[in-house]
Write a protein that holds these residues in place. Structure first.
Motif, PDB file in Angstrom:
ATOM      1  N   ARG A 117     -60.393  42.838  31.392  1.00 40.25           N
ATOM      2  CA  ARG A 117     -59.293  42.771  30.780  1.00 40.25           C
ATOM      3  C   ARG A 117     -59.443  43.607  29.536  1.00 40.25           C
ATOM      4  O   ARG A 117     -60.449  43.893  29.102  1.00 40.25           O
ATOM      5  CB  ARG A 117     -58.717  41.381  30.425  1.00 40.25           C
ATOM      6  CG  ARG A 117     -59.537  40.671  29.370  1.00 40.25           C
ATOM      7  CD  ARG A 117     -58.982  39.412  29.012  1.00 40.25           C
ATOM      8  NE  ARG A 117     -59.660  38.805  27.823  1.00 40.25           N
ATOM      9  CZ  ARG A 117     -59.596  37.639  27.463  1.00 40.25           C
ATOM     10  NH1 ARG A 117     -58.810  36.589  28.134  1.00 40.25           N
ATOM     11  NH2 ARG A 117     -60.256  37.149  26.236  1.00 40.25           N
ATOM     12  N   LEU A 160     -57.830  50.847  22.567  1.00 36.32           N
ATOM     13  CA  LEU A 160     -58.012  49.709  23.665  1.00 36.32           C
ATOM     14  C   LEU A 160     -59.501  49.368  23.398  1.00 36.32           C
ATOM     15  O   LEU A 160     -60.439  49.903  23.489  1.00 36.32           O
ATOM     16  CB  LEU A 160     -57.504  50.098  24.909  1.00 36.32           C
ATOM     17  CG  LEU A 160     -55.963  50.319  24.893  1.00 36.32           C
ATOM     18  CD1 LEU A 160     -55.799  50.872  26.175  1.00 36.32           C
ATOM     19  CD2 LEU A 160     -55.335  48.954  24.740  1.00 36.32           C
ATOM     20  N   ARG A 203     -51.404  47.618  31.090  1.00 36.74           N
ATOM     21  CA  ARG A 203     -52.884  47.405  30.563  1.00 36.74           C
ATOM     22  C   ARG A 203     -53.814  47.207  31.591  1.00 36.74           C
ATOM     23  O   ARG A 203     -54.876  46.473  31.358  1.00 36.74           O
ATOM     24  CB  ARG A 203     -52.741  46.491  29.357  1.00 36.74           C
ATOM     25  CG  ARG A 203     -51.897  46.723  28.200  1.00 36.74           C
ATOM     26  CD  ARG A 203     -51.703  45.675  27.207  1.00 36.74           C
ATOM     27  NE  ARG A 203     -52.875  45.157  26.608  1.00 36.74           N
ATOM     28  CZ  ARG A 203     -53.363  45.541  25.603  1.00 36.74           C
ATOM     29  NH1 ARG A 203     -52.501  46.570  25.014  1.00 36.74           N
ATOM     30  NH2 ARG A 203     -54.384  45.303  25.106  1.00 36.74           N
ATOM     31  N   GLY A 229     -58.147  44.300  25.386  1.00 31.93           N
ATOM     32  CA  GLY A 229     -57.636  43.778  24.029  1.00 31.93           C
ATOM     33  C   GLY A 229     -57.217  45.042  23.270  1.00 31.93           C
ATOM     34  O   GLY A 229     -57.320  46.195  23.791  1.00 31.93           O
ATOM     35  N   GLY A 230     -56.936  44.824  22.062  1.00 28.87           N
ATOM     36  CA  GLY A 230     -56.749  45.917  20.983  1.00 28.87           C
ATOM     37  C   GLY A 230     -55.089  46.490  21.592  1.00 28.87           C
ATOM     38  O   GLY A 230     -54.467  45.730  22.098  1.00 28.87           O
ATOM     39  N   SER A 231     -54.862  47.607  21.091  1.00 25.23           N
ATOM     40  CA  SER A 231     -53.457  48.103  21.088  1.00 25.23           C
ATOM     41  C   SER A 231     -53.639  49.625  21.459  1.00 25.23           C
ATOM     42  O   SER A 231     -54.884  50.342  21.173  1.00 25.23           O
ATOM     43  CB  SER A 231     -52.544  47.885  19.974  1.00 25.23           C
ATOM     44  OG  SER A 231     -53.275  48.752  18.850  1.00 25.23           O
ATOM     45  N   LEU A 232     -52.687  50.268  22.071  1.00 21.47           N
ATOM     46  CA  LEU A 232     -52.758  51.675  22.292  1.00 21.47           C
ATOM     47  C   LEU A 232     -52.642  52.583  21.032  1.00 21.47           C
ATOM     48  O   LEU A 232     -53.266  53.499  21.010  1.00 21.47           O
ATOM     49  CB  LEU A 232     -51.409  52.070  22.975  1.00 21.47           C
ATOM     50  CG  LEU A 232     -51.330  51.554  24.379  1.00 21.47           C
ATOM     51  CD1 LEU A 232     -49.871  51.817  25.029  1.00 21.47           C
ATOM     52  CD2 LEU A 232     -52.442  52.253  25.224  1.00 21.47           C
ATOM     53  N   GLU A 233     -52.138  52.001  19.952  1.00 24.18           N
ATOM     54  CA  GLU A 233     -51.934  52.572  18.602  1.00 24.18           C
ATOM     55  C   GLU A 233     -53.317  52.553  17.807  1.00 24.18           C
ATOM     56  O   GLU A 233     -53.769  53.749  17.444  1.00 24.18           O
ATOM     57  CB  GLU A 233     -50.849  51.935  17.655  1.00 24.18           C
ATOM     58  CG  GLU A 233     -49.466  52.204  18.258  1.00 24.18           C
ATOM     59  CD  GLU A 233     -49.115  51.096  19.349  1.00 24.18           C
ATOM     60  OE1 GLU A 233     -49.918  50.259  19.628  1.00 24.18           O
ATOM     61  OE2 GLU A 233     -48.429  51.593  20.209  1.00 24.18           O
ATOM     62  N   LYS A 234     -54.103  51.546  17.925  1.00 22.18           N
ATOM     63  CA  LYS A 234     -55.346  51.491  17.267  1.00 22.18           C
ATOM     64  C   LYS A 234     -56.363  51.564  18.138  1.00 22.18           C
ATOM     65  O   LYS A 234     -57.793  51.626  17.505  1.00 22.18           O
ATOM     66  CB  LYS A 234     -55.247  50.022  16.524  1.00 22.18           C
ATOM     67  CG  LYS A 234     -54.282  49.841  15.390  1.00 22.18           C
ATOM     68  CD  LYS A 234     -54.406  48.606  14.621  1.00 22.18           C
ATOM     69  CE  LYS A 234     -53.372  48.396  13.704  1.00 22.18           C
ATOM     70  NZ  LYS A 234     -53.552  46.969  13.015  1.00 22.18           N
ATOM     71  N   ASP A 279     -52.291  42.351  34.307  1.00 22.91           N
ATOM     72  CA  ASP A 279     -53.035  43.356  34.207  1.00 22.91           C
ATOM     73  C   ASP A 279     -54.295  43.167  35.447  1.00 22.91           C
ATOM     74  O   ASP A 279     -54.955  43.980  35.568  1.00 22.91           O
ATOM     75  CB  ASP A 279     -53.876  43.657  33.035  1.00 22.91           C
ATOM     76  CG  ASP A 279     -54.556  42.237  32.352  1.00 22.91           C
ATOM     77  OD1 ASP A 279     -54.650  41.300  33.354  1.00 22.91           O
ATOM     78  OD2 ASP A 279     -55.419  42.242  31.289  1.00 22.91           O
ATOM     79  N   PRO A 307     -50.629  52.356  31.125  1.00 21.58           N
ATOM     80  CA  PRO A 307     -50.184  51.560  29.607  1.00 21.58           C
ATOM     81  C   PRO A 307     -49.080  50.611  29.615  1.00 21.58           C
ATOM     82  O   PRO A 307     -49.046  49.730  28.545  1.00 21.58           O
ATOM     83  CB  PRO A 307     -49.694  52.857  29.042  1.00 21.58           C
ATOM     84  CG  PRO A 307     -49.401  53.818  30.039  1.00 21.58           C
ATOM     85  CD  PRO A 307     -50.256  53.604  31.053  1.00 21.58           C
ATOM     86  N   GLU A 308     -48.510  50.389  30.906  1.00 19.34           N
ATOM     87  CA  GLU A 308     -47.543  49.418  30.877  1.00 19.34           C
ATOM     88  C   GLU A 308     -48.081  48.102  31.131  1.00 19.34           C
ATOM     89  O   GLU A 308     -47.615  47.078  30.602  1.00 19.34           O
ATOM     90  CB  GLU A 308     -46.449  49.913  31.823  1.00 19.34           C
ATOM     91  CG  GLU A 308     -45.647  51.017  31.497  1.00 19.34           C
ATOM     92  CD  GLU A 308     -44.411  51.443  32.413  1.00 19.34           C
ATOM     93  OE1 GLU A 308     -44.310  50.642  33.172  1.00 19.34           O
ATOM     94  OE2 GLU A 308     -43.746  52.258  32.339  1.00 19.34           O
TER      95      GLU A 308
END
Length: 710
Positions: free
Chosen positions: A386, A395, A330, A388-393, A421, A327-328
């Motif tokens: 690679r 990946l 990605r 995209g997106g985010s951990l919250e919403k 990454d 997660p750090e």
């Protein structure tokens, strides 16, 4: 009229009651349409042969007096005999196709030979010029003649050898754009659609014998007047082929249609045989949108999760597995094993410090990845994955497919390093090379027929007019998808018109150093306006002052000559530049060879007795590849070997002939003149297996010993 309706008319004239009864039954039968395209197959066409010497047994028409613009007598007469010499020569004639014999005499100068398409023909060729700038390249050939008969001639020289056919037949608009049986087909002709279909069908049936059944393409362009009927006809004739229709914008300004939408496109049918299919080729910026899947300037990252068909977990259970992500950074650092189909994905726990990414579809259901675990990690190592997106919403995973990665490897996109990454950090490219196959809607500036058809032709032939020439680049692009991987392809156009197809083939050759050759077939028909004017001036077909205005002599041959030489017919350097794929000055010309011929009609006796050899010689040369030296006269030594073929006329000289062929390089065919099959086979045994033996003139005569229009 169709053949049946013509026969019914004859029956009504003799027996009105019987004729009306036949007509009634015919109407009942014609109403019973079976599935598919049905049309009247009119009686075979006929063609007038101006300049052909009158012989006993010929079918002829009597021409109207010089200076007359009348249609003239369309009946056919048979020549019973000839008397006298020169201008005073007379022919004794008998009317054909009538019950009551009718005879008369007429001056030979007032007659024109007519060949019907169910007649036997024995073709030859007469040279009418050539241009050579291509060193040892094969010759492009232009043949002036009735295209049906020339196609039959090519069954001897090119059966199964043609890689691509491109034709732009008459569109049957209802204007005076084409003739059937020497008459213009007007818009009010009730049979104009069936006449057009009958004309096209006869030629396509011969053309299919010329195409390579393992890998070739037929391209036919058409507008809205006949595209539906043409499509059905192609489906019925070429049932084994794959057929697609493409819409090509040819006029951005639109052409007004009374009571309808303006027309700005035409259609191209691609009939693909065997392994043939459009190849991925370089597409310029005009072809490619800056939006969507194909774009210019930057590498394309595609979604790793599968979409479309077979995109559910149940469709590909082994491709439903978790990606392990740091997660750090990605970065994808590994994968988990695919769970059993009925297992819930929540039962999987990632190693400490990592998070999982699953192929979850937009509706929340389980999907699958496009790559298996091993292939995926190989892509990760190459920097082709690679997030995209985010951990919250959530990946989203992207990757670079093979075709795009090849662009990276060959340097189209500069590699600037690696991102945190591990994915490739790629620069953009202003000169991106797009290898792709387009869709079925072609909206490309280069295909404008006004700019790159009519105006381009006026640069080559100042002051000369030709109705609706194709865009040079539209023809070039259509062919490129099928011959880009065939540098020695043979392309045929039997509605050659202004010669655009040959011109396009020469451009393709210059772009990749190819040795492709084009066979162009056109007649020397004079346009309707010139026809009326020349008639009033007392001229007739066959007169030099008439023939110089025909399509072949006035447009086709001069255009190809000008394109190669870089000079106009008046000797001036051509103004203008070629654009798009291969930008250059038109005045540079092309390093190509071309030869021009006129079709002749021989007698089997003259052929078999070697009296027509000079006119058969070009066919022998064409069958051997249309390249190198040609044997134009019977050899004094009884044999001769050219660059690609040999000719043996005296069997006693077989030994040195066979020895020379065995030592030569590039010999493809050995022509052996003999009526003795046993001696022919004895000579064949002395030849290398790589050389094709052809027995003359048996092979030639047998090829044409059938009724035309079958």
């Amino acid at each position: 009229m169709s053949r049946l309706t013509e026969l019914i008319s004859q029956a009504k004239a003799k027996d009105p009651a019987l004729g009306h009864e036949l007509e009634r039954e015919f109407k009942v039968l014609s109403a019973r349409r079976s599935f598919g395209l049905n049309f009247e197959r009119h009686k075979p066409e006929s063609v007038e042969l101006p300049g052909r010497p009158i012989r006993k047994g010929d079918k002829v028409r009597i021409l109207p007096p010089r200076g007359s613009t009348a249609k003239g007598d369309q009946r056919l007469w048979k020549v019973l005999g000839l008397e006298g010499q020169g201008e005073a020569r007379q022919a004794r004639l008998e009317l054909t196709g009538c019950d009551e014999p009718e005879q008369q005499s007429a001056s030979v100068t007032d007659l024109i030979v007519v060949a019907e398409f169910n007649d036997y023909i024995y073709p030859g060729l007469v040279n009418t010029g050539r241009i050579e700038r291509g060193a040892d390249k094969p010759f492009h050939t232009v043949i002036n003649g009735e295209n049906f008969h020339v196609l039959e001639a090519l069954t001897f020289t090119h059966r199964g050898k043609i890689d691509a056919i491109y034709i732009d037949p008459p569109y049957n608009t209802g204007a005076r754009d084409w003739k059937y049986n020497n008459d213009y087909v007007e818009g009010d002709d009730l049979y104009r659609h069936s006449k057009w279909l009958a004309m096209i069908e006869r030629r396509l049936l011969v053309a299919r014998q010329l195409l390579n059944p393992l890998n070739s393409v037929l391209i036919v362009t058409i507008d809205e007047k006949e595209y539906l009927r043409l499509g059905l006809l192609l489906e019925q004739i070429f049932q084994e082929a794959t057929i697609q229709m493409v819409s090509i914008q040819i006029n951005p300004a639109n052409v007004a249609r009374r009571g309808g939408f303006g027309r700005n496109d035409e259609y191209a049918f691609f009939v693909m045989f065997g392994l043939a299919g459009p190849q991925r080729v370089v597409l310029g910026a005009d072809w490619v949108s800056t939006k969507g899947r194909t774009f210019t300037g930057a590498v394309r990252w595609d979604l790793l999760r599968r979409s479309g068909t077979n995109a559910r977990r149940a469709d590909r259970p082994k491709l439903f597995y978790p990606l392990l992500v740091n997660p750090e950074t990605r970065a994808v650092v590994g994968t988990g094993a695919p769970p059993e189909l009925n297992d819930d994905r929540s039962s999987f726990s990632p190693p400490e410090g990592l998070v999982t990414v699953w192929p979850i579809r937009k509706d929340g259901s389980d999907g699958n990845w496009q790559l298996g675990p091993t292939a995926l990690m190989k892509h990760v190592a190459e920097g082709r994955v690679r997030l995209g997106g985010s951990l919250e919403k959530g990946l989203v995973v992207y990757y670079i497919k093979g075709g795009e990665y090849q662009k990276v490897l060959r340097g189209d996109y500069p590699v600037l390093g690696r991102n945190p990454d591990g994915s490739l950090n790629l620069g953009s490219s202003e000169e991106i090379v797009n290898l792709a196959v387009p869709g079925t809607q072609w909206k490309v500036a280069a295909h404008d027929a006004t700019q790159y058809g009519s105006r381009l032709l006026s640069n080559l032939l100042p002051g000369r007019q030709f109705p609706f020439p194709k865009s040079l680049y539209a023809v070039e692009d259509a062919l490129r998808f099928f011959v880009s991987d065939k540098p020695s392809a043979i392309i045929l156009d039997f509605f050659a018109g202004s010669g655009t197809t040959a011109h396009a083939v020469m451009r393709l050759n210059r772009q990749d150093g190819g040795r492709r050759q084009c066979i162009s077939i056109t007649n020397n028909e004079v346009g309707p306006d010139e026809h009326f004017k020349l008639r009033k001036e007392g001229l007739r077909p066959g007169d030099p002052e008439w023939e110089c205005w025909g399509i072949c002599d006035h447009i086709t041959k001069p255009r190809i000559n000008a394109a190669i030489s870089g000079t106009t017919p008046e000797g001036q350097s051509i103004k203008g530049e070629y654009k798009f794929t291969d930008e250059s000055s038109m005045a540079d010309g092309f390093l190509e060879n071309a030869e021009f011929f006129t079709l002749t009609y021989e007698t089997p006796v003259a052929v078999s007795h070697n009296r027509a050899f000079a006119r058969i010689a070009p066919l022998l040369w064409m069958r051997a590849g249309s390249e190198g030296r040609r044997i134009d006269a019977l050899p004094d030594a009884g044999w001769e070997v050219a660059d690609t073929y040999g000719l043996l006329t005296e069997l006693d000289a077989a030994a040195p002939f066979a020895e020379t062929i065995s030592k030569a390089h590039g010999i493809r065919i050995a022509y052996i003149v003999t009526d003795d099959e046993r001696r022919f086979q004895a000579i064949v045994r002395q030849l290398p297996e790589t050389v094709e033996p052809v027995r003359l003139y048996e092979s030639y005569l047998t090829n044409f010993r059938f009724a035309m229009g079958r």
